[in-house]
Enzyme design. Structure first.
Site, PDB file in Angstrom:
ATOM      1  N   GLU A  82       0.826  -1.220   0.000  1.00  0.00           N
ATOM      2  CA  GLU A  82       0.000   0.000   0.000  1.00  0.00           C
ATOM      3  C   GLU A  82       0.858   1.268   0.000  1.00  0.00           C
ATOM      4  OE1 GLU A  82      -3.251  -0.059   2.818  1.00  0.00           O
ATOM      5  OE2 GLU A  82      -3.275   2.117   2.922  1.00  0.00           O
ATOM      6  N   LYS A 274      -7.044  -0.970  11.714  1.00  0.00           N
ATOM      7  CA  LYS A 274      -6.453  -1.415  10.437  1.00  0.00           C
ATOM      8  C   LYS A 274      -5.269  -0.507  10.080  1.00  0.00           C
ATOM      9  CE  LYS A 274      -6.071  -1.802   5.761  1.00  0.00           C
ATOM     10  NZ  LYS A 274      -5.274  -0.947   4.866  1.00  0.00           N
ATOM     11  N   ASP A 290       4.629 -14.384  11.755  1.00  0.00           N
ATOM     12  CA  ASP A 290       3.283 -14.824  11.389  1.00  0.00           C
ATOM     13  C   ASP A 290       2.302 -13.660  11.598  1.00  0.00           C
ATOM     14  OD1 ASP A 290       0.744 -15.931  11.343  1.00  0.00           O
ATOM     15  OD2 ASP A 290       1.289 -17.710  12.496  1.00  0.00           O
ATOM     16  N   HIS A 388      -2.331  10.147  -0.554  1.00  0.00           N
ATOM     17  CA  HIS A 388      -2.400   8.896  -1.298  1.00  0.00           C
ATOM     18  C   HIS A 388      -2.255   9.134  -2.791  1.00  0.00           C
ATOM     19  CE1 HIS A 388      -3.491   5.202   0.818  1.00  0.00           C
ATOM     20  NE2 HIS A 388      -3.898   5.981   1.785  1.00  0.00           N
TER      21      HIS A 388
END
Ligand code: MEV
Length: 435
Positions: A82, A274, A290, A388
Site C-alpha cells: 500500500e 487497520k 506470522d 495517497h
C-alpha cells in the site's frame, strides 16, 4: 552507531539507497544483499518452506526512517503493497523524535496453550483435581523443550477455566502459561499441550479434545508511547494553488477527536486499528513472522472489554503536547520459523540490530503508533486522499502500461488534473509526444 535520519533517501536510486542504508546501519552491503533478489528468497529455499511451491510472490520492501525507540535509532524494514504507509510512518517518526522518540516496553514473553477437556462427570471436582496437581503438571511441561529451558524459558503457570455457556454445554479449559523467550512460541506451546493432555485426562477422567496455542496472547503485550511537541504538528495544507494553515493545537485536537470516534464506535475502531496494522504487519512480514497470528491477537485484544474499541489512545499532556500510546499482544520471534531461514527476514533483523523478540516487539508497536498518527493527522486535516494521490497515481500509470520516466509523467498529469483513473492514464500514454 546507526542513524535513522537519512535526508534525501527518497531521491536516491535503489542501489544507492541500499549502499546508504548499509553505511547508516554500520553494515557491509553483503549483509543486505538478500534485499536485492526478488522477495528476499529464492525458489529452492521457498520450496522447503511450504508445499507445492511453484514460485515466489514479491512485495515491495521499504525503509521506515527517523525512528528512535528507547533512545536508539533504528532503520525499519517494512513490507507492504500500500502506498503512503512507509512515508507516513517515517514522517510521524520524525515528529515523535522531536519529543524524544518512542518509549516502548514488553511484558514477559508468556504464551497461553489451551486444552479443552470434555466428558467430565463433575466439573468442579475435576477443576480442583487439576489445581491439586498443578505443580506436578507445570514441572512436566517444563521438561518438554530443553532448548527453551536452557535460554530461561519454560512452563510458568497453569489455570483452569470453566466454560459455562457453549453450544455443547459446560466444559473445562486448561491454560498452560509458557515462557517462550525469543521464539514466537507456537511449536513449543502446542507440543507441551499435546504431551500434557494424557496426564490431564488421567486426573479428570475426561477427554482432552483440542490442544492448541491461543492467539489472544494477552500475557505477551508490547506497549509504545510518544509525545509530539504541539508546535511540531503545525503545517500548511496545500490544495492546488490554495494553502490552508493548521496550528499545532488544531491538529492535536483534531487527532484527539478522531481517536475518540474510534474509542466509542466499533465501525470506526476497525478502520482505525487497520491503520495501526498497516505499520505493524509491514514489519512483522519483513521479519518473517506470522502476521495472521498478530492480526488475530490484535483484534481479539481490541474486543477484550466486550466491545471492540481502539488499540491506541491519544490525549494531551500537562504542557499541551500530543501524547499517544498503543498496547497490543505481540507474539513475534527472532528464532525459529521463517525468521531464521528466509534470507530477507534475516537481513531485516540485522538491519534493525535486533537481538531479542522483546526488542523487535518494541519496534513493531512503535511503528504501529506512528502509522496510527499518520492516518489520524491526515484524516483530521486535509483528508487521506491528497497524500495517497501521487503514489496511487503512479500505480494506476503502471497498470495502464507506463514504464520508466513515463510513470512519473503520467502520474503527475493525472494528479494535476485530479483525475486518477486507468482510462485517463491510457489516454495520456497514447497522446502525441508520449508514444
Ligand atoms: C488505510 O489503509 C488506513 C486508514 O483507513 C486508517 C484510518 O482510517 O485510521 C487511513
Amino acid at each position: 552507531m546507526t542513524t535513522s535520519r537519512l535526508p534525501g533517501f527518497y531521491n536516491l536510486s535503489i542501489n544507492e539507497r541500499l549502499a546508504r542504508l548499509a553505511e547508516a546501519a554500520g553494515l557491509s552491503p553483503d549483509d543486505l544483499s538478500a534485499f536485492r533478489f526478488e522477495g528476499g528468497i529464492d525458489a529452492d529455499a521457498a520450496n522447503h518452506m511450504i508445499e507445492n511451491v511453484v514460485g515466489i510472490h514479491g512485495l515491495p520492501l521499504g525503509i521506515g526512517l527517523n525512528f528512535m525507540v528507547n533512545g536508539r535509532d533504528v532503520l525499519v524494514p517494512m513490507t507492504i503493497e500500500e502506498p503512503s504507509v512507509v512515508a507516513g510512518a517515517s514522517f510521524m517518526a520524525k515528529l515523535a523524535r522531536a519529543g524524544g522518540g518512542f518509549r516502548a516496553s514488553t511484558t514477559e514473553p508468556l504464551m497461553i496453550g489451551q486444552m479443552q477437556v470434555l466428558d467430565i462427570a463433575n466439573l468442579q471436582k475435576a477443576q480442583a483435581a487439576i489445581l491439586n496437581k498443578k505443580a506436578e503438571l507445570i514441572a512436566e511441561a517444563d521438561q518438554i523443550d530443553p532448548v527453551l529451558k536452557k535460554f530461561g524459558g519454560g512452563a510458568r503457570d497453569l489455570e483452569v477455566r470453566l466454560i459455562e455457556d457453549s453450544p455443547i454445554g459446560e466444559f473445562l479449559v486448561v491454560h498452560l502459561i509458557y515462557d517462550v523467550r525469543d521464539a514466537m512460541g507456537a511449536n513449543a506451546v502446542n507440543t507441551a499441550c499435546e504431551k500434557l493432555a494424557p496426564h490431564i485426562e488421567q486426573i479428570t477422567g475426561g477427554r482432552v479434545h483440542l490442544r492448541i496455542l491461543s492467539n489472544l496472547a494477552d500475557r505477551r503485550l508490547a506497549r509504545a508511547e510518544c509525545t509530539i511537541p504541539v508546535d511540531e504538528l503545525a503545517f500548511n495544507a496545500r490544495d492546488g494553488s490554495e494553502t490552508r494553515p493548521y496550528t499545532g493545537e488544531q491538529v492535536r485536537d483534531g487527532v484527539i477527536e478522531a481517536w475518540a470516534f474510534a474509542a466509542a464506535d466499533p465501525y470506526r475502531a476497525a478502520t482505525h486499528n487497520k491503520g495501526i496494522m498497516n505499520g505493524v504487519d509491514a514489519v512483522v512480514i519483513a521479519t518473517g513472522n506470522d502476521w495472521r497470528a498478530i492480526e488475530a491477537g490484535a483484534h481479539a485484544y481490541a474486543a477484550r472489554s466486550g466491545r471492540y474499541t481502539s488499540l491506541s489512545t491519544w490525549g494531551k499532556d500537562e504542557y499541551g503536547n500530543l501524547a499517544g500510546s498503543l498496547e497490543m499482544p505481540m507474539a513475534v520471534g527472532t528464532i525459529g520459523g521463517a525468521t531464521k531461514v528466509h534470507p530477507g527476514a534475516k537481513a531485516a533483523l540485522k538491519l534493525m540490530g535486533v537481538k531479542t523478540a522483546a526488542e523487535l516487539a518494541e519496534i513493531i508497536v512503535s511503528v504501529g503508533l506512528a502509522q496510527n498518527l499518520a492516518a489520524l493527522r491526515a484524516l483530521a486535516t486535509e483528508g487521506i486522499q491528497r497524500g495517497h494521490m501521487s503514489l496511487h497515481a503512479r500505480q494506476v500509470a503502471i497498470a495502464a502500461g507506463a514504464t520508466g520516466d513515463m510513470i512519473e509523467k503520467v502520474a503527475a498529469q493525472m494528479v494535476a488534473e485530479k483525475t486518477i483513473r486507468i482510462d485517463r492514464a491510457e489516454e495520456i500514454l497514447k497522446s502525441p509526444g508520449n508514444r
